[in-house]
Scaffold this motif. Sequence first.
Motif, PDB file in Angstrom:
ATOM      1  N   LYS A   1       0.901  -1.020   0.002  1.00 55.18           N
ATOM      2  CA  LYS A   1       0.126   0.131   0.110  1.00 55.18           C
ATOM      3  C   LYS A   1       1.064   1.153  -0.051  1.00 55.18           C
ATOM      4  O   LYS A   1       1.674   1.469   0.534  1.00 55.18           O
ATOM      5  CB  LYS A   1      -0.912   0.042   1.192  1.00 55.18           C
TER       6      LYS A   1
ATOM      7  N   ILE B   1      -5.995  -6.443   3.518  1.00 49.71           N
ATOM      8  CA  ILE B   1      -5.445  -6.370   5.012  1.00 49.71           C
ATOM      9  C   ILE B   1      -6.227  -5.000   5.721  1.00 49.71           C
ATOM     10  O   ILE B   1      -6.106  -4.781   6.874  1.00 49.71           O
ATOM     11  CB  ILE B   1      -4.414  -6.438   5.055  1.00 49.71           C
TER      12      ILE B   1
ATOM     13  N   MET C   1       3.590  -6.959  12.409  1.00 46.79           N
ATOM     14  CA  MET C   1       4.101  -5.897  11.280  1.00 46.79           C
ATOM     15  C   MET C   1       5.601  -5.620  11.216  1.00 46.79           C
ATOM     16  O   MET C   1       6.286  -6.451  12.000  1.00 46.79           O
ATOM     17  CB  MET C   1       3.297  -4.575  11.257  1.00 46.79           C
ATOM     18  N   SER C   2       5.993  -4.614  10.502  1.00 48.05           N
ATOM     19  CA  SER C   2       7.408  -4.436  10.426  1.00 48.05           C
ATOM     20  C   SER C   2       8.401  -4.248  11.751  1.00 48.05           C
ATOM     21  O   SER C   2       9.339  -4.796  12.295  1.00 48.05           O
ATOM     22  CB  SER C   2       7.762  -2.902   9.774  1.00 48.05           C
TER      23      SER C   2
ATOM     24  N   ARG D   1       2.422  -9.214   8.311  1.00 48.52           N
ATOM     25  CA  ARG D   1       2.238  -8.340   7.377  1.00 48.52           C
ATOM     26  C   ARG D   1       3.158  -7.260   7.429  1.00 48.52           C
ATOM     27  O   ARG D   1       3.145  -6.520   8.233  1.00 48.52           O
ATOM     28  CB  ARG D   1       0.866  -7.785   7.468  1.00 48.52           C
TER      29      ARG D   1
ATOM     30  N   GLY E   1       5.172  -4.130   5.768  1.00 46.73           N
ATOM     31  CA  GLY E   1       5.575  -3.408   4.704  1.00 46.73           C
ATOM     32  C   GLY E   1       6.610  -2.339   4.555  1.00 46.73           C
ATOM     33  O   GLY E   1       7.505  -2.625   3.904  1.00 46.73           O
ATOM     34  N   SER E   2       7.070  -1.577   5.484  1.00 46.79           N
ATOM     35  CA  SER E   2       8.050  -0.417   5.664  1.00 46.79           C
ATOM     36  C   SER E   2       9.425  -1.115   5.739  1.00 46.79           C
ATOM     37  O   SER E   2      10.488  -0.741   5.331  1.00 46.79           O
ATOM     38  CB  SER E   2       7.824   0.694   6.449  1.00 46.79           C
TER      39      SER E   2
ATOM     40  N   ARG F   1       6.310   4.882   3.330  1.00 51.92           N
ATOM     41  CA  ARG F   1       5.349   5.060   2.327  1.00 51.92           C
ATOM     42  C   ARG F   1       5.184   6.468   1.897  1.00 51.92           C
ATOM     43  O   ARG F   1       5.631   7.171   2.504  1.00 51.92           O
ATOM     44  CB  ARG F   1       4.014   4.769   2.965  1.00 51.92           C
TER      45      ARG F   1
HETATM   46  C1  LIG Z   1       0.103  -1.170   6.782  1.00 54.28           C
HETATM   47  C2  LIG Z   1      -0.258  -2.039   7.471  1.00 54.28           C
HETATM   48  C3  LIG Z   1       0.933  -3.269   7.816  1.00 54.28           C
HETATM   49  C4  LIG Z   1       2.339  -3.026   7.521  1.00 54.28           C
HETATM   50  O1  LIG Z   1       2.663  -1.834   8.151  1.00 54.28           O
HETATM   51  P1  LIG Z   1       4.491  -1.799   8.439  1.00 54.28           P
HETATM   52  O2  LIG Z   1       4.559  -1.109   9.645  1.00 54.28           O
HETATM   53  O3  LIG Z   1       4.993  -0.894   7.422  1.00 54.28           O
HETATM   54  O4  LIG Z   1       5.114  -3.142   8.225  1.00 54.28           O
HETATM   55  C5  LIG Z   1       0.334  -4.203   8.213  1.00 54.28           C
HETATM   56  N1  LIG Z   1      -1.072  -4.513   8.595  1.00 54.28           N
HETATM   57  C6  LIG Z   1      -1.952  -3.745   8.470  1.00 54.28           C
HETATM   58  C7  LIG Z   1      -3.409  -4.026   8.761  1.00 54.28           C
HETATM   59  C8  LIG Z   1      -1.488  -2.484   7.850  1.00 54.28           C
HETATM   60  O5  LIG Z   1      -2.515  -1.712   7.488  1.00 54.28           O
END
Ligand SMILES: *Cc1c(COP(=O)(O)O)cnc(C)c1O
Length: 228
Positions: A43, A88, A202-203, A218, A220-221, A227
């Motif tokens: 995203k 997600i 998450m990260s 999950r 992302g960063s 982002r």
């Molecule tokens: C954006 C998001 C993530 C990823 O977050 P990061 O901290 O960048 O890894 C994971 N889960 C959900 C539900 C998100 O909205």
Amino acid sequence: MKVKAMELSDISKAFTQVRTKIDRVARSCNRPTEQITLIAVSKQQQKDRIDASLAAGHRVFGENRVQEAKKRWANRKYQYSELRLHLIGPLQSNKAADAVRLFDVIHTIDRPKIAIAIAKEAAQQNKNIQCFIQVNTGDEPQKSGISPRDLSSFVDFCREEVGLPIAGLMCIPPVDEEAAIHFGFLNTLASRNNLTGLSMGMSGDYEEAIRFGATHIRVGSALFGSRE
Ligand SMILES: *Cc1c(COP(=O)(O)O)cnc(C)c1O
């Protein structure tokens, strides 16, 4: 978690680093690493970053908005047949048709209306879609997810009345609390309801999540940088 912008050339290195950490943590708690799916959360990332990760061989991605995801992935889905897309973010029932068409897994089933809409679309499109129930483990007023106290009856409702198979549970812990407590709690809730899937981490906390049994993380960063 604070993250810096990442150079395009660093992306494949970042994937390797995260994978190495996943393997290490999995081994330390005697879990097979294949049990853990790394969802690369794309995203709000630039397209060249996504293409760099595809070039590096990654095929599992997460998005939080149906329309944004459609613009970005509809064509790539034809290009890459093994692509698996995970929703997600929160879902409105009027987007259910698009969501079922585009995504393979939905992590954010959290109310009867959505469960019914997804089941109906899945039947209509003859698509086998995997579903997770989002649980508001911290019972935060503004947050998506079903309250833990309503979970069991909602699982039964999905399974028995809607005919929607449920693969597991998902949570986003409150930002100001120890994530581990919520990961442990989600794990307990899943066992109580005979569910094996756990979408958490998450990260900043995916290693902790793996220790608590996460099957889907999950991230992302840590993979793509900050982002837009
Ligand atoms: C954006 C998001 C993530 C990823 O977050 P990061 O901290 O960048 O890894 C994971 N889960 C959900 C539900 C998100 O909205």
